[in-house]
Structure formats: C-alpha cells, structure tokens
Write a protein that holds these residues in place. Structure first.
Motif, PDB file in Angstrom:
ATOM      1  N   VAL A  61       4.654  -8.959  -9.117  1.00 39.61           N
ATOM      2  CA  VAL A  61       4.227  -8.568  -7.935  1.00 39.61           C
ATOM      3  C   VAL A  61       4.317  -9.872  -7.096  1.00 39.61           C
ATOM      4  O   VAL A  61       3.796 -10.899  -7.398  1.00 39.61           O
ATOM      5  N   ASN A  62       5.123  -9.777  -5.933  1.00 34.32           N
ATOM      6  CA  ASN A  62       4.956 -10.798  -4.852  1.00 34.32           C
ATOM      7  C   ASN A  62       3.822 -10.810  -3.953  1.00 34.32           C
ATOM      8  O   ASN A  62       2.882  -9.982  -4.039  1.00 34.32           O
ATOM      9  N   PHE A  63       3.618 -11.948  -3.450  1.00 32.89           N
ATOM     10  CA  PHE A  63       2.422 -12.176  -2.504  1.00 32.89           C
ATOM     11  C   PHE A  63       2.194 -11.031  -1.439  1.00 32.89           C
ATOM     12  O   PHE A  63       1.216 -10.732  -0.963  1.00 32.89           O
ATOM     13  N   ASP A  64       3.257 -10.396  -1.074  1.00 29.90           N
ATOM     14  CA  ASP A  64       3.284  -9.471   0.061  1.00 29.90           C
ATOM     15  C   ASP A  64       2.805  -7.924  -0.410  1.00 29.90           C
ATOM     16  O   ASP A  64       2.965  -6.990   0.283  1.00 29.90           O
ATOM     17  N   GLY A  65       2.736  -8.115  -2.032  1.00 28.13           N
ATOM     18  CA  GLY A  65       2.360  -6.677  -2.372  1.00 28.13           C
ATOM     19  C   GLY A  65       3.594  -6.263  -2.907  1.00 28.13           C
ATOM     20  O   GLY A  65       3.424  -5.034  -3.768  1.00 28.13           O
ATOM     21  N   SER A  66       4.689  -6.397  -2.664  1.00 32.54           N
ATOM     22  CA  SER A  66       5.950  -5.822  -3.380  1.00 32.54           C
ATOM     23  C   SER A  66       6.408  -6.188  -4.588  1.00 32.54           C
ATOM     24  O   SER A  66       5.998  -7.395  -4.700  1.00 32.54           O
ATOM     25  N   ASN A  67       7.193  -5.502  -5.438  1.00 31.63           N
ATOM     26  CA  ASN A  67       7.518  -6.166  -6.633  1.00 31.63           C
ATOM     27  C   ASN A  67       8.885  -6.796  -6.702  1.00 31.63           C
ATOM     28  O   ASN A  67       9.485  -6.781  -5.505  1.00 31.63           O
ATOM     29  N   GLY A  97      12.197  -5.287  -5.316  1.00 22.90           N
ATOM     30  CA  GLY A  97      12.461  -4.752  -3.936  1.00 22.90           C
ATOM     31  C   GLY A  97      11.755  -3.787  -3.603  1.00 22.90           C
ATOM     32  O   GLY A  97      11.895  -3.205  -2.542  1.00 22.90           O
ATOM     33  N   PHE A  98      10.932  -2.771  -4.437  1.00 20.28           N
ATOM     34  CA  PHE A  98      10.197  -1.730  -4.268  1.00 20.28           C
ATOM     35  C   PHE A  98       8.968  -2.098  -3.127  1.00 20.28           C
ATOM     36  O   PHE A  98       8.560  -3.198  -3.177  1.00 20.28           O
ATOM     37  N   GLY A  99       8.517  -1.156  -2.495  1.00 22.97           N
ATOM     38  CA  GLY A  99       7.549  -1.375  -1.735  1.00 22.97           C
ATOM     39  C   GLY A  99       5.917  -1.767  -2.559  1.00 22.97           C
ATOM     40  O   GLY A  99       6.194  -1.974  -3.687  1.00 22.97           O
ATOM     41  N   PRO A 100       4.979  -1.700  -1.891  1.00 26.98           N
ATOM     42  CA  PRO A 100       3.526  -2.269  -2.649  1.00 26.98           C
ATOM     43  C   PRO A 100       3.374  -1.432  -3.675  1.00 26.98           C
ATOM     44  O   PRO A 100       3.785  -0.032  -3.675  1.00 26.98           O
TER      45      PRO A 100
END
Length: 150
Positions: free
Chosen positions: A20-26, A29-32
C-alpha cells in the motif's frame, strides 16, 4: 476449502497489507483498499467507545454550557408583577422618571429586585420610551440643538 486455499487468502491479505502506498492505493495501481467487514466492525466499535469516553469526560462541561444557555435565555425577562409595579411608577412619574432614593428603596422592597437592577430598568426604560414623550427634557434638548444648527 483446503489448507492451500487458506494459505492463498493469507498470502493475498499480506500482499495487500504491505503493498500500500501512502495515498492508500496499492502498488499495482488499483484504488484504495476497502476495509473488511471485521475491520469495519472494529472501527465502529472503537468509534462508539471513543464517543462514550468523550461523553463521560465532557459531561460536566456540557451540563454547565446547557445551564449557561438556559440562564441567558431567562436573562432580561422580569416577572410580570415586577414589571407592572415598575411600570406603574413610570406612568405616574412620566414627566420626570427619575426615582428618588426613597422611591428606589420602596421599589426594591415591593419587587424583590436588587437596587442595581432597579436602576438599570429605569435607565433602559428611559432610553427606550422617554424620548417619545414630547414634554421630556430629552426631546426639548434635541429640539434646541436642531434649532441652533439652522
């Protein structure tokens, strides 16, 4: 379900957790990520517990604020019999509505109000109503000022 299926589920949840990235997406490239049902239940329980703790912690303050609001709503409203006593005096002294110290002492006894409140009532009453009385000195003074300005 076999043990292999359970391992796949565990591997997948670990992958999602760590990818999981800091913006909540993995990273794929998928959404949170959406919380699971058990995570939502846990979050709701924690939210309810925090809400309850805040209510308990701030209950006394909330009660104080409510009481202050109620006092302020009541402020400025004298009982009807009190105002009628003051208004009777006002009517009978409309040409010069400045009670003497004896008058004030009598009004304090009759109304049960403190002297300061009696004084304030007369100050406010004169401000609100005395200017409309054509024989009052305030009106006479303002008429004289207008005449001087011409």
């Amino acid at each position: 379900m076999s043990d292999d299926d359970d391992d796949d589920d565990q591997d997948e949840s670990e992958t999602n957790f760590f990818d999981v990235n800091f913006d909540g997406s993995n990273f794929m490239g998928f959404g949170p990520l959406m919380p699971t049902e058990s995570e939502r239940t846990l979050m709701e329980r924690v939210r309810q517990e925090l809400k309850q703790e805040l209510k308990i912690g701030y209950k006394e303050k909330i009660v104080d604020i409510r009481e202050e609001i109620q006092r302020k709503r009541r402020a400025g409203k004298l009982p009807g019999d009190t105002t009628s006593t003051l208004k009777e005096w006002w009517q009978s002294h409309s040409k010069w509505p400045y009670p003497t110290e004896d008058d004030k002492a009598r009004l304090v006894r009759e109304t049960g109000l403190p002297l300061k409140q009696i004084n304030n009532w007369f100050i406010n009453q004169r401000k609100r109503n005395w200017h409309s009385n054509p024989s009052s000195s305030t009106t006479l003074k303002s008429n004289r000022k207008r005449m001087k300005c011409r």
